[in-house]
Design a protein around this motif. Structure first.
Motif, mmCIF file in Angstrom:
data_model
loop_
_atom_site.group_PDB
_atom_site.id
_atom_site.type_symbol
_atom_site.label_atom_id
_atom_site.label_comp_id
_atom_site.label_asym_id
_atom_site.label_seq_id
_atom_site.Cartn_x
_atom_site.Cartn_y
_atom_site.Cartn_z
ATOM 1 N N ARG A 1 0.693 -1.192 -0.023
ATOM 2 C CA ARG A 1 -0.079 -0.056 0.053
ATOM 3 C C ARG A 1 0.914 1.135 -0.054
ATOM 4 O O ARG A 1 0.403 2.247 -0.661
ATOM 5 C CB ARG A 1 -0.671 0.123 1.205
ATOM 6 N N TYR B 1 1.193 4.116 -2.928
ATOM 7 C CA TYR B 1 0.881 5.555 -2.913
ATOM 8 C C TYR B 1 2.069 6.202 -3.254
ATOM 9 O O TYR B 1 1.874 7.385 -3.998
ATOM 10 C CB TYR B 1 0.584 5.663 -1.141
ATOM 11 N N LYS C 1 -8.099 6.575 -2.056
ATOM 12 C CA LYS C 1 -9.434 5.718 -2.030
ATOM 13 C C LYS C 1 -9.581 4.729 -3.239
ATOM 14 O O LYS C 1 -9.889 3.611 -2.907
ATOM 15 C CB LYS C 1 -10.643 6.879 -2.560
ATOM 16 N N GLU C 2 -9.211 4.944 -4.437
ATOM 17 C CA GLU C 2 -9.310 3.984 -5.490
ATOM 18 C C GLU C 2 -8.136 3.123 -5.712
ATOM 19 O O GLU C 2 -8.215 2.060 -6.044
ATOM 20 C CB GLU C 2 -9.466 4.892 -6.958
ATOM 21 N N TYR C 3 -6.939 3.487 -5.198
ATOM 22 C CA TYR C 3 -5.709 2.674 -5.488
ATOM 23 C C TYR C 3 -5.372 1.954 -4.192
ATOM 24 O O TYR C 3 -4.944 0.790 -4.175
ATOM 25 C CB TYR C 3 -4.546 3.496 -6.103
ATOM 26 N N ASN D 1 -7.416 1.838 -1.652
ATOM 27 C CA ASN D 1 -8.582 1.358 -0.965
ATOM 28 C C ASN D 1 -8.776 1.643 0.467
ATOM 29 O O ASN D 1 -9.495 0.792 1.452
ATOM 30 C CB ASN D 1 -8.672 -0.157 -1.132
ATOM 31 N N SER E 1 -10.922 3.711 3.657
ATOM 32 C CA SER E 1 -12.197 4.598 3.677
ATOM 33 C C SER E 1 -12.008 5.953 3.783
ATOM 34 O O SER E 1 -11.038 6.593 4.082
ATOM 35 C CB SER E 1 -12.915 3.840 4.954
#
Length: 187
Positions: free
Chosen positions: A38, A42, A142-144, A146, A148
């Motif tokens: 993640r 980012y 949000k989209e890559y 995920n 909240s």
């Protein structure tokens, strides 16, 4: 006998970073395994170069590891890691913004993708780069990544309604930018 760290919470693992060298390394390895993809995604989406993304990604984990000596407790390691990465990306963007590049050194790469999907992905990446920083960041988280809306608000340090608005506006801008290209692809 080796300790099974996979069942430990991030908070427990963070506390173990202050322990013996072997325990700290094992705890760090587990945190890294849980969150590295993640953080890297980012960094890659927020920087313009793969090399810079790698540097920021590595520096993020170095700073996280070193923070265990100063920070007593950790309630959300994922958000803390992303906040470190965010700050490093912002610092790099500021440094880059203050640097000047002669016009002769600017090269726009020509891209001739073979497949329509590759072309569309390239268009989306290019469109993302044109978004204002705060919209792109919220959209990427949000989209890559995920996350909240609440998690994004915690990472960025703002409220959830602000995040909703930024993501909505980012999507609207992306639709506006990509609409002509999508029409051409459908022909």
């Amino acid at each position: 006998m080796a300790m099974d760290l996979t069942r430990r919470s991030d908070e427990e693992l963070y506390m173990m970073l202050r322990g013996s060298r072997d325990l700290a390394h094992g705890a760090f390895d587990e945190i890294y395994a849980r969150h590295s993809s993640r953080v890297y995604l980012y960094c890659k989406r927020m920087t313009s170069s793969e090399e810079m993304a790698e540097d920021i990604y590595q520096e993020t984990f170095v700073r996280f590891y070193n923070s265990a000596a100063q920070v007593e407790t950790m309630t959300n390691a994922a958000a803390y890691l992303l906040r470190i990465a965010r700050n490093l990306c912002l610092n790099e963007r500021q440094r880059k913004h203050n640097a000047t590049v002669p016009l002769e050194e600017i090269h726009i790469p020509a891209c001739h993708p073979t497949y329509e999907s590759n072309e569309l992905l390239k268009l989306i990446e290019t469109a993302l780069e044109t978004l204002p920083e705060e919209y792109r960041e919220a959209f990427v988280l949000k989209e890559y990544i995920n996350l909240s809306y609440n998690e994004i608000a915690a990472v960025i340090g703002t409220t959830m309604p602000v995040i909703r608005t930024r993501i909505y506006r980012a999507k609207a801008k992306l639709r506006g930018i990509l609409a002509p290209y999508l029409e051409d692809l459908q022909k």
